[in-house]
Design an enzyme around this catalytic site. Sequence first.
Site, PDB file in Angstrom:
ATOM      1  N   ASP A 132       0.827  -1.211   0.000  1.00 13.52           N
ATOM      2  CA  ASP A 132       0.000   0.000   0.000  1.00 13.52           C
ATOM      3  C   ASP A 132       0.858   1.255   0.000  1.00 13.52           C
ATOM      4  O   ASP A 132       2.036   1.224   0.352  1.00 13.52           O
ATOM      5  CB  ASP A 132      -0.947   0.026   1.209  1.00 13.52           C
ATOM      6  CG  ASP A 132      -0.223   0.170   2.544  1.00 13.52           C
ATOM      7  OD1 ASP A 132       0.793  -0.529   2.743  1.00 13.52           O
ATOM      8  OD2 ASP A 132      -0.653   0.985   3.374  1.00 13.52           O
TER       9      ASP A 132
ATOM     10  N   GLU B  36       0.074  -1.067   5.611  1.00 13.22           N
ATOM     11  CA  GLU B  36       1.090  -0.619   6.563  1.00 13.22           C
ATOM     12  C   GLU B  36       0.887   0.844   6.919  1.00 13.22           C
ATOM     13  O   GLU B  36       1.050   1.244   8.065  1.00 13.22           O
ATOM     14  CB  GLU B  36       2.491  -0.810   5.971  1.00 13.22           C
ATOM     15  CG  GLU B  36       3.623  -0.632   6.986  1.00 13.22           C
ATOM     16  CD  GLU B  36       4.194   0.777   7.067  1.00 13.22           C
ATOM     17  OE1 GLU B  36       5.051   1.022   7.919  1.00 13.22           O
ATOM     18  OE2 GLU B  36       3.778   1.665   6.292  1.00 13.22           O
TER      19      GLU B  36
HETATM   20 ZN   LIG Z   1       6.708   2.274   4.177  1.00 11.73          ZN
END
Ligand SMILES: [Zn+2]
Length: 419
Positions: A92, A186
Amino acid sequence: MSLFTSPLAEEIAPDLLDRFQRYVRIDTQSQRDIEGSPSTAGQLDLSRLLVEELRAVGLQDAELDDNGYVMATLPGTVDGDTPVVGLLAHVDTSPDAPGRGVEPIVHRAYTGGPIELPRNDTVLDPAAMPELAGKEGHDIVTSSGDTLLGADDKAGVAEIMAAIAHLAAHPELPRPTLRIGFTPDEEIGQGASRFDVERFGAACAYTMDGSTVGELQDETFSGVEAIVTIRGVDVHPGFATGKLVNAARLAGRVLAALPAELTPEATSGRQGFIHPYEVTGTAGKAVIRLIVRDFDDDLLERHVAVLRATAEEVVASEPRASVDVDVRRQYPNMRSHLEPFPEVVEAAERAIRDEGIEPLRTPIRGGTDGSLLSEMGLPTPNVFTGGHEYHSVREWASVQDMAAAAATIVRLAEVWARR
Ligand SMILES: [Zn+2]
């Protein structure tokens, strides 16, 4: 003269750049406040592509699970009981800058001076970016100026993919069994939460999610999120005399009363901070969302106490208003969880040196998936990727430095195989 750190890095670079340019074009921005994993469907587009590409280089067990995690195995080439080593990167990109329609530009053999991007008058000025100033001669990848680039963390993804493709094509190179993991979300702090450490089955792992070439990080902030909810009394302003209690104004006073020296912009090194990052409010209700950070857990608690006392004191000045401070733990400083396994950081240090780079041991003023993973029993320090100016339209990455990271992975495999 080649600016690559080694012939190995130079050999890997074309495949790495090819993959990187392909991955950054896929919109994988994660989104806060979404139930379920991954938070956005775009992440799955990249994850599916990675599964295909892993299978194409021979990792037949590559698969994508229901929560958006990709796992795959590259079997070892040495006998004996070498530990299984994990390599991790997140698919992501940050929700904090535009991430759709990324069109990467490769500025070959950077000659120094400002890099003007075609859109939004975005300029990368080495006068304001000391890291860029040192990259003359490098091939610099940027966005077109109106989006982030996504080197965070597609540089890490591409480096792992290119290193794995190289290792898979060279069975004569010594390596332990490697486990590959590509994780979602994340950037919204959820990358590790659904990670199945047992199924991953590695003794240790490395996130390829750092920045400056040579970085090796085994220390992160401890982080909490705080949500301050202030309730006032909302009355039509025409009839409000003596009745209205404005929650939005109270929120403004709380913000003004927070210690000015405890901000991200006024702190550095090992100092922590209190950082309001989103404020919404009406007369009836106002919500301040903050993150609180420190390397030291006692100091972190002290910052939270200061925040709580400030909010309560300000709101107490108006008895008809109320305040609620909700504190949620986000991630711990990974250091204490890595200390029992010094060989994990040592192996990475050795691999970085083998690539001809001096390791840079800097604490991360942030968290990584490794913070939680290390706490969950998978010791996971963080390694450089060669990307910079993350979460902004000025994000850039050096091809030479990304190649150095990929070559470091190949060296790391050898270090573990020879243990
Ligand atoms: Zn990162």
